[in-house]
Enzyme design. Sequence first.
Site, PDB file in Angstrom:
ATOM      1  N   LYS A  94       0.827  -1.226   0.000  1.00  0.00           N
ATOM      2  CA  LYS A  94       0.000   0.000   0.000  1.00  0.00           C
ATOM      3  C   LYS A  94       0.855   1.268   0.000  1.00  0.00           C
ATOM      4  O   LYS A  94       0.589   2.220   0.743  1.00  0.00           O
ATOM      5  CB  LYS A  94      -0.956   0.024   1.191  1.00  0.00           C
ATOM      6  CG  LYS A  94      -1.981  -1.116   1.166  1.00  0.00           C
ATOM      7  CD  LYS A  94      -3.020  -0.923   2.241  1.00  0.00           C
ATOM      8  CE  LYS A  94      -3.987  -2.080   2.350  1.00  0.00           C
ATOM      9  NZ  LYS A  94      -3.388  -3.322   2.862  1.00  0.00           N
TER      10      LYS A  94
HETATM   11  O1  OMP Z   1      -4.943  -4.135   0.025  1.00  0.00           O
HETATM   12  C1  OMP Z   1      -5.384  -5.021   0.754  1.00  0.00           C
HETATM   13  O2  OMP Z   1      -4.990  -6.169   0.663  1.00  0.00           O
HETATM   14  C2  OMP Z   1      -6.500  -4.682   1.654  1.00  0.00           C
HETATM   15  C3  OMP Z   1      -7.323  -3.663   1.227  1.00  0.00           C
HETATM   16  C4  OMP Z   1      -8.544  -3.454   1.891  1.00  0.00           C
HETATM   17  O3  OMP Z   1      -9.355  -2.645   1.478  1.00  0.00           O
HETATM   18  N1  OMP Z   1      -8.851  -4.227   2.965  1.00  0.00           N
HETATM   19  C5  OMP Z   1      -8.014  -5.202   3.443  1.00  0.00           C
HETATM   20  O4  OMP Z   1      -8.393  -5.897   4.400  1.00  0.00           O
HETATM   21  N2  OMP Z   1      -6.803  -5.392   2.818  1.00  0.00           N
HETATM   22  C6  OMP Z   1      -5.843  -6.379   3.374  1.00  0.00           C
HETATM   23  O5  OMP Z   1      -6.387  -7.684   3.224  1.00  0.00           O
HETATM   24  C7  OMP Z   1      -6.080  -8.481   4.381  1.00  0.00           C
HETATM   25  C8  OMP Z   1      -7.364  -8.928   5.015  1.00  0.00           C
HETATM   26  O6  OMP Z   1      -7.125  -9.867   6.004  1.00  0.00           O
HETATM   27  P1  OMP Z   1      -8.292 -10.777   6.613  1.00  0.00           P
HETATM   28  O7  OMP Z   1      -9.342  -9.844   7.113  1.00  0.00           O
HETATM   29  O8  OMP Z   1      -7.616 -11.543   7.704  1.00  0.00           O
HETATM   30  O9  OMP Z   1      -8.793 -11.667   5.509  1.00  0.00           O
HETATM   31  C9  OMP Z   1      -5.183  -7.625   5.269  1.00  0.00           C
HETATM   32  O10 OMP Z   1      -3.842  -7.892   4.937  1.00  0.00           O
HETATM   33  C10 OMP Z   1      -5.538  -6.213   4.875  1.00  0.00           C
HETATM   34  O11 OMP Z   1      -4.459  -5.303   5.038  1.00  0.00           O
END
Ligand code: OMP
Length: 281
Positions: A94
């Site tokens: 990011k």
């Molecule tokens: O860019 C990302 O991966 C991301 C964007 C977003 O809008 N929301 C989001 O949750 N993420 C990432 O996606 C992952 C979600 O993790 P879980 O919620 O455990 O599935 C994390 O690493 C967040 O940083």
Amino acid sequence: MFGTRLAVAMDEHGPLCVGIDPHEHLLASWGLPATAAGVREFALRTVSELKGSVAAVKPQSAFFEQYGSAGVAALEETLAAARDAGLLTVLDIKRGDIGSTMGAYAKAYLDPASALAADSITVSPYLGFGALEPAFELAAAHGKGIFVLALTSNPEGAEVQHAARDGDSVAGSIVSRVRQRNAQALVSADGLGPFGLVVGATIGTAAQDLGFDPSDCGGPILAPGVGAQGAGRAELRAVFGDRALASGQVLATASRAVLGAGPEGLADSAAALNRALTAAD
Ligand SMILES: O=C(O)c1cc(=O)[nH]c(=O)n1[C@@H]1O[C@H](COP(=O)(O)O)[C@@H](O)[C@H]1O
């Protein structure tokens, strides 16, 4: 080119990307210490267990960076192991900075000469979309991909991303700019371009309400929010519609929901989620 490679991998393995997010509670449940060595073991085991079962993995850089240089070395090893295992990588960093600095970030993560180079990265356009130009140029030169944050899965994102000027929302303008970037990359009209968006699976009808369709970006859409943040197939359908889901444009990503199954259950958990995401309604 990244879009083509991703389309082939998703066609073979399904729409799931597994995030490699070594949270402390997950390390503990895997019997690993909250150290760089623990993170290294966790990430390498995840890669070896998922080899051949998913299209892509998404290491989250912060979980490695927090352990300093040893953690960053573990991230380098993880990226190399994923490459050897034939898993595409989305390095979740990011990043987004003024153009001159963005060039250095781009070299770190997109230049194949760097040990931190991945197949694709996440970037933030909130210092201005144009500031990301060095990353687009380097990605195009090396066949890499970029996912630009558009409508993120967290509720706080709306205050910036839904803001509108002259009838066009910030998020909507990002979709248009990514579409233009894919057109410049000389992508054939029916192929998947190398440049995509991040659109959370949790955002409901936000894109429709703002008056745009994320699938118009011409590239892949990384959709976080599956599993631990509450989204499943129904939520993906609500956000993207059946056409985008069927077209193989949406790369759904889950971290905790899969990693929580532990090292022995990882591959089965990923396979079950891949099936659930593609099941006929
Ligand atoms: O860019 C990302 O991966 C991301 C964007 C977003 O809008 N929301 C989001 O949750 N993420 C990432 O996606 C992952 C979600 O993790 P879980 O919620 O455990 O599935 C994390 O690493 C967040 O940083």
